[in-house]
Design a protein around this motif. Structure first.
Motif, PDB file in Angstrom:
ATOM      1  N   ILE A   1      -1.744  13.143  -0.186  1.00 31.31           N
ATOM      2  CA  ILE A   1      -1.899  11.691  -0.065  1.00 31.31           C
ATOM      3  C   ILE A   1      -0.831  11.017   0.798  1.00 31.31           C
ATOM      4  O   ILE A   1      -1.118   9.977   1.409  1.00 31.31           O
ATOM      5  CB  ILE A   1      -1.982  11.044  -1.465  1.00 31.31           C
ATOM      6  CG1 ILE A   1      -3.121  11.707  -2.256  1.00 31.31           C
ATOM      7  CG2 ILE A   1      -2.239   9.545  -1.370  1.00 31.31           C
ATOM      8  CD1 ILE A   1      -4.480  11.655  -1.572  1.00 31.31           C
TER       9      ILE A   1
ATOM     10  N   GLN B   1      -0.111  11.843   3.673  1.00 30.48           N
ATOM     11  CA  GLN B   1      -0.745  11.759   4.993  1.00 30.48           C
ATOM     12  C   GLN B   1      -1.741  10.608   5.046  1.00 30.48           C
ATOM     13  O   GLN B   1      -1.918   9.976   6.085  1.00 30.48           O
ATOM     14  CB  GLN B   1      -1.424  13.088   5.347  1.00 30.48           C
ATOM     15  CG  GLN B   1      -1.965  13.155   6.780  1.00 30.48           C
ATOM     16  CD  GLN B   1      -3.431  12.769   6.879  1.00 30.48           C
ATOM     17  OE1 GLN B   1      -4.198  12.896   5.923  1.00 30.48           O
ATOM     18  NE2 GLN B   1      -3.835  12.286   8.054  1.00 30.48           N
ATOM     19  N   TYR B   2      -2.391  10.297   3.916  1.00 26.23           N
ATOM     20  CA  TYR B   2      -3.238   9.100   3.852  1.00 26.23           C
ATOM     21  C   TYR B   2      -2.391   7.850   4.129  1.00 26.23           C
ATOM     22  O   TYR B   2      -2.819   6.917   4.817  1.00 26.23           O
ATOM     23  CB  TYR B   2      -3.868   8.947   2.461  1.00 26.23           C
ATOM     24  CG  TYR B   2      -5.012   9.855   2.112  1.00 26.23           C
ATOM     25  CD1 TYR B   2      -4.975  11.213   2.371  1.00 26.23           C
ATOM     26  CD2 TYR B   2      -6.129   9.345   1.459  1.00 26.23           C
ATOM     27  CE1 TYR B   2      -6.031  12.044   2.018  1.00 26.23           C
ATOM     28  CE2 TYR B   2      -7.189  10.157   1.091  1.00 26.23           C
ATOM     29  CZ  TYR B   2      -7.130  11.517   1.370  1.00 26.23           C
ATOM     30  OH  TYR B   2      -8.172  12.327   1.007  1.00 26.23           O
TER      31      TYR B   2
END
Length: 511
Positions: free
Chosen positions: A384, A386-387
């Protein structure tokens, strides 16, 4: 950076680092004899011309389209107070303390050039605000390049408006009282120069640019560490490659990566294992170099603006050459266009960082466990963050739309062209912060993937030093954990220059 013990003496050109030492780190300011002499000489000309009732824009005339309206000698003082009151219309969230401190410093630099005509006592009051830690409250939305935030700041001189003192937001008169200061009355040719000019845009540009330059250098370190973790090909950074495309900043970025990875057993072991890497790795010198050139160009422009007179009108008090000229040095196109470009450069650094991070956490690319976690599925690991990078990048791309391409005429079409540099400079601060967060998330992945890297192969001494320093705060992630505090820590590690200092204990000063 530590707060400077020695005051910054105004009177000669200052640097970006000088500016930040005052605006962010609380360094005190004083005036040189030459500074005071210039201010007093220009003030004498204002008083002479007011007495003679000569025409001076914004002194014996109205403003903008109202410049044909005459102002009598008896009304000149009231006009200056009216300017402050009527121009205090910016709205929304207040500018940060460091931004307001920076604006006041830029006012001192601007008027201290000796071409504006404000009294020395006015400038001494802003100096006292800086040195006592009294910071006016200035809403930050609703400026095309100047005027309104500066007017909110100037309100406190009159004992009006609001100000922060020792962390408390107070009415202006009460803040002055607690700081041991008195309100004052403005005189002819004082309200206008306190509000006109590129002082707010330049101050915000300088703070953002300082952080962007720091982030760009940090990006070389983080990018090099990703290259090492992904067993990258160092040939792409060969000096011979840089020499045939001799952009200086490209060469310097490549040199930084080579120095950071000097002595890396990983790089040596996997040399020749493939012909080339993906662009997010082998194109580090080219993209980082282009971004750095853009930021360095902006620095040169901002430092010129910091040491310029951007008032209107401008007066020359030299005997035999006395003159007052109404022109437009208050235009914010220089700093605005530079910061629009700097914001685009920041997006470039950020988009490459996100792609490098993705290569680390994507197990099909890196060969490591997905999301740098031993049991992916039960654990999300670094999925997450990277989200979060993707969301931050989306915001950065929206902010990267240039502000200076816009034009909305103002002042009854007297100001039919408007530079819109203020918003270009204002958005640059959030852009720098988002870049720091994106780099921090990449650095988190670089750190967490180390548990899967061959322990028998040595890291470069510089990267090993950084990993050891991070390990004092960030644990090795063996199962899902609360990641937010570690992202914040790594962002602060980058923002404070700590990452650069750690690497440079091994490499020496990087380019």
């Amino acid at each position: 950076m530590q707060t400077e013990k020695k005051s910054l003496v105004l009177g000669a050109p200052i640097t970006l680092e000088d500016f930040v030492s005052v605006a962010r780190f609380g360094r005190k300011v004083e005036f040189s004899p030459a500074y005071a002499e210039r201010v007093n000489r220009s003030r004498a000309l204002v008083e002479q011309w007011v007495e003679e009732e000569r025409v001076m824009y914004g002194v014996t005339t109205g403003l903008g389209i109202l410049c044909t309206k005459a102002i009598s000698k008896d009304e000149t003082v009231q006009l200056q107070e009216n300017i402050i009151l009527s121009h205090s219309v910016s709205v929304g969230e207040p500018l940060s303390v460091e931004r307001v401190r920076g604006i006041m410093l830029m006012v001192l630099q601007n008027l201290g050039q000796g071409y504006s005509g404000a009294r020395m006592c006015v400038l001494e009051k802003y100096r006292d605000f800086l040195n006592t830690g009294l910071t006016p409250y200035a809403p930050g939305d609703g400026s095309v390049g100047y005027l309104s935030p500066e007017a909110h700041i100037a309100l406190v001189l009159l004992g009006r408006g609001k100000a922060y003192y020792k962390g408390e937001l107070l009415e202006g008169a009460e803040a002055l009282k607690r700081a041991g200061l008195e309100p004052m009355e403005l005189n002819a040719k004082e309200g206008l120069p306190l509000t006109s000019g590129t002082t707010s845009a330049t101050a915000m540009a300088a703070l953002a640019l300082y952080d962007m330059l720091n982030a760009a250098k940090s990006a070389d370190i983080v990018g090099a560490m990703s290259l090492e973790a992904l067993k990258g090909v160092i040939n792409a950074f060969d000096p011979r490659v840089m020499a045939v495309r001799p952009h200086p900043d490209q060469g310097r970025a490549a040199e930084n990566v080579r120095r950071i990875l000097k002595g890396s057993g990983i790089i040596e072991k996997y040399a020749g294992s493939r012909v080339q890497d993906a662009l997010s790795l082998r194109c580090i010198p080219q993209l980082h170099g282009a971004a750095r050139k853009t930021l360095e160009d902006a620095k040169r422009t901002v430092e010129i603006e910091m040491n310029a007179c951007c008032d209107n009108p401008i007066l020359w008090p030299e005997a035999g050459n006395e003159a007052v000229i109404s022109a437009c040095n208050a235009d914010s196109a220089y700093v605005g266009m530079e910061m629009d470009s700097a914001c685009i450069a920041a997006v470039g650094l950020a988009k490459m960082s996100e792609r490098r991070n993705n290569r680390i956490i994507d197990g099909s690319i890196s060969g490591y466990p997905y999301f740098c976690i031993k049991e992916p599925g039960l654990n999300s690991g670094l999925m997450i963050p990277q989200y979060a990078q993707a969301g931050l990048l989306n915001e950065m791309r929206m902010l990267a739309t240039p502000s200076t391409i816009d034009n909305t005429p103002t002042c009854g079409n007297q100001e039919d062209y408007v530079a819109m540099g203020y918003n270009a400079c204002k958005k640059a601060g959030p852009m720098a912060e988002k870049l720091e967060y994106i780099l921090a998330i990449e650095l988190l992945s670089v750190y967490e993937v180390q548990q899967f890297v061959d322990p028998e192969v040595s890291r470069a001494p510089a990267t090993a030093a950084v990993l050891a320093e991070i390990g004092r705060t960030v644990p090795v992630m063996e199962k899902d954990m609360f990641l937010h505090p570690y992202i914040e820590y790594l962002k602060d590690y980058i923002h404070s220059g700590g990452l650069i200092r750690t690497a440079e204990t091994v490499t020496g000063a990087l380019s």
